[in-house]
Design an enzyme around this catalytic site. Structure first.
Site, mmCIF file in Angstrom:
data_model
loop_
_atom_site.group_PDB
_atom_site.id
_atom_site.type_symbol
_atom_site.label_atom_id
_atom_site.label_comp_id
_atom_site.label_asym_id
_atom_site.label_seq_id
_atom_site.Cartn_x
_atom_site.Cartn_y
_atom_site.Cartn_z
ATOM 1 N N THR A 296 -0.088 5.159 3.775
ATOM 2 C CA THR A 296 0.755 6.231 3.929
ATOM 3 C C THR A 296 1.998 5.911 4.214
ATOM 4 O O THR A 296 2.769 5.921 3.041
ATOM 5 C CB THR A 296 0.266 7.546 4.294
ATOM 6 O OG1 THR A 296 -0.973 8.110 4.097
ATOM 7 C CG2 THR A 296 1.179 8.539 3.839
ATOM 8 N N SER B 81 -6.691 3.548 3.026
ATOM 9 C CA SER B 81 -7.762 2.797 4.186
ATOM 10 C C SER B 81 -8.793 3.763 3.955
ATOM 11 O O SER B 81 -9.920 2.740 4.551
ATOM 12 C CB SER B 81 -7.128 3.283 5.331
ATOM 13 O OG SER B 81 -7.154 4.182 5.733
ATOM 14 N N THR C 14 -4.467 5.725 7.742
ATOM 15 C CA THR C 14 -4.202 6.562 9.408
ATOM 16 C C THR C 14 -6.250 6.402 8.817
ATOM 17 O O THR C 14 -6.401 6.817 10.432
ATOM 18 C CB THR C 14 -3.321 8.001 9.376
ATOM 19 O OG1 THR C 14 -3.838 8.301 8.325
ATOM 20 C CG2 THR C 14 -2.529 7.362 10.127
ATOM 21 N N ASP C 15 -6.466 6.591 7.790
ATOM 22 C CA ASP C 15 -7.705 7.399 7.572
ATOM 23 C C ASP C 15 -8.654 6.546 8.021
ATOM 24 O O ASP C 15 -10.463 7.172 8.713
ATOM 25 C CB ASP C 15 -8.153 7.232 6.677
ATOM 26 C CG ASP C 15 -7.253 9.032 5.665
ATOM 27 O OD1 ASP C 15 -6.713 9.655 6.286
ATOM 28 O OD2 ASP C 15 -7.157 8.825 3.922
HETATM 29 N N1 ASP Z 1 -5.545 8.315 2.484
HETATM 30 C C1 ASP Z 1 -4.581 7.020 2.979
HETATM 31 C C2 ASP Z 1 -4.991 5.862 3.916
HETATM 32 O O1 ASP Z 1 -5.796 6.207 5.029
HETATM 33 C C3 ASP Z 1 -4.248 8.063 4.872
HETATM 34 C C4 ASP Z 1 -2.524 7.677 5.334
HETATM 35 O O2 ASP Z 1 -2.215 6.296 5.918
HETATM 36 O O3 ASP Z 1 -1.963 8.280 5.963
HETATM 37 O O4 ASP Z 1 -4.290 5.061 3.415
#
Ligand code: ASP
Length: 331
Positions: free
Chosen positions: A12, A54, A85-86
């Site tokens: 993100t 991710s 973050t995922d």
């Molecule tokens: N879907 C995103 C990822 O994990 C979520 C994030 O980065 O917060 O790449």
């Protein structure tokens, strides 16, 4: 001034709105352009390793990240990896096994809101990550929302709030207050890290639901080298449904089985209940104790990348790496 390598992998933090939804588009240089004040903290060089959500990160990407750091280890004082973050907690755990004992900081960070949005956590998180990478903060950690969490102890516990990560069954390493790192715990390290370059990705995870029978476990064990069973409470499997026989059969075929718990905190203890004790004492399944499921997944991939020999697997599983497990080894 410290020299820090920024390794971009997507997420993100690097995302922009596209017709199909948020997707990683920005390069590491474009990220840095949003926070010129970083030049006052350290000298930064960039590598754009990946640009992925991710969700799509695989064990092969973990090996790429570890190799990227290994090849440049002597050139920099610390490393910052921007990551979605995922699956960041899985990557942090995996890097903790692939790069052991690093005296230099290896910091993962990301954001819940893209860096180009008006309201974003990206700038704080990235700035904090560089501050930590320029400190004496050995080993792999996640820096997020002003907290420093050990790489083997992190879990994403909120999908939307800035406070996305928790430290599971272990205190935070520190916090950042007004840009100053207040350290609670210093992670041990060696004078040089030990790098590993093999993982076995044939590790499966099964979450028990009430009434589950052995068919799903059979399916997964047939196709995997190890199965992690997330059971209930301190741990056990249902007496009905053929689980016991299923696990006995596949363990005799050389599969590794680890019991853990679905409960977020305090870990497993298979000795307590009849539904768990036999698994451990008669069948010899391993148990996760206070480890996170993310760390169990990564540790099994790391161990099975090196050996399939049961006793060696058991010894390595219970040997703490980056404080991933406190019990029983340290109690
Ligand atoms: N879907 C995103 C990822 O994990 C979520 C994030 O980065 O917060 O790449």
């Amino acid at each position: 001034m410290k020299r820090i390598l920024l390794i971009g992998t997507g997420g993100t933090i690097a995302s922009e709105m596209t017709v199909g939804g948020l997707a990683p588009e920005l390069t590491t240089e474009q990220l840095l352009a949003h926070i010129p004040a970083i030049r006052e903290i350290c000298r930064v060089e960039c590598v754009q390793l990946l640009n992925l959500d991710s969700t799509s990160i695989t064990p092969q990407h973990w090996l790429m990240m570890a190799r990227c750091i290994q090849e440049r280890y002597d050139l920099y004082d610390g490393f910052v990896i921007t990551h979605g973050t995922d699956t960041m907690a899985y990557t942090a755990a995996a890097l903790s096994y692939l790069i052991q004992g690093s005296p230099k900081p290896i910091i993962l960070t990301g954001a819940q809101k893209p860096i180009g949005f008006d309201s974003t956590d990206s700038k704080d998180n990235l700035t904090d990550a560089f501050r930590c990478a320029a400190e004496d903060l050995p080993g792999v950690s996640i820096v997020f929302n002003h907290q420093v969490i050990l790489g083997t102890r992190a879990r994403k516990t909120r999908t939307k709030s800035f406070q996305a990560f928790s430290s599971i069954n272990f205190p935070q390493l520190g916090v950042l207050r007004d840009g100053v790192l207040l350290r609670y715990i210093r992670q041990e390290c060696a004078s040089r890290p030990v790098f590993y370059d093999r993982l076995d990705s044939r590790v499966a995870l099964m979450k028990l639901v009430p009434g589950a029978d052995r068919a799903q476990a059979d399916f997964l064990l047939e196709r995997s080298d190890a199965l992690i069973v997330e059971s209930f409470g301190v741990g056990g499997v249902p007496e009905e449904g053929g689980f016991y026989e299923c696990l006995r059969h596949w363990m005799a075929e050389g599969r590794i089985v680890v019991l853990t718990t679905q409960v977020p905190s305090e870990g497993s203890d298979l000795e307590v209940y009849h539904v768990g004790r036999g698994l451990k004492n008669d069948l010899g399944v391993l148990e996760a104790y206070d480890m996170t499921t993310e760390a169990v997944v990564a540790k099994l991939m790391w161990i099975l990348g090196q050996t399939r020999e049961r006793e060696a697997v058991e010894r390595m599983f219970y040997t703490p790496v980056a404080r991933d497990i406190l019990w029983p080894a340290e109690c």
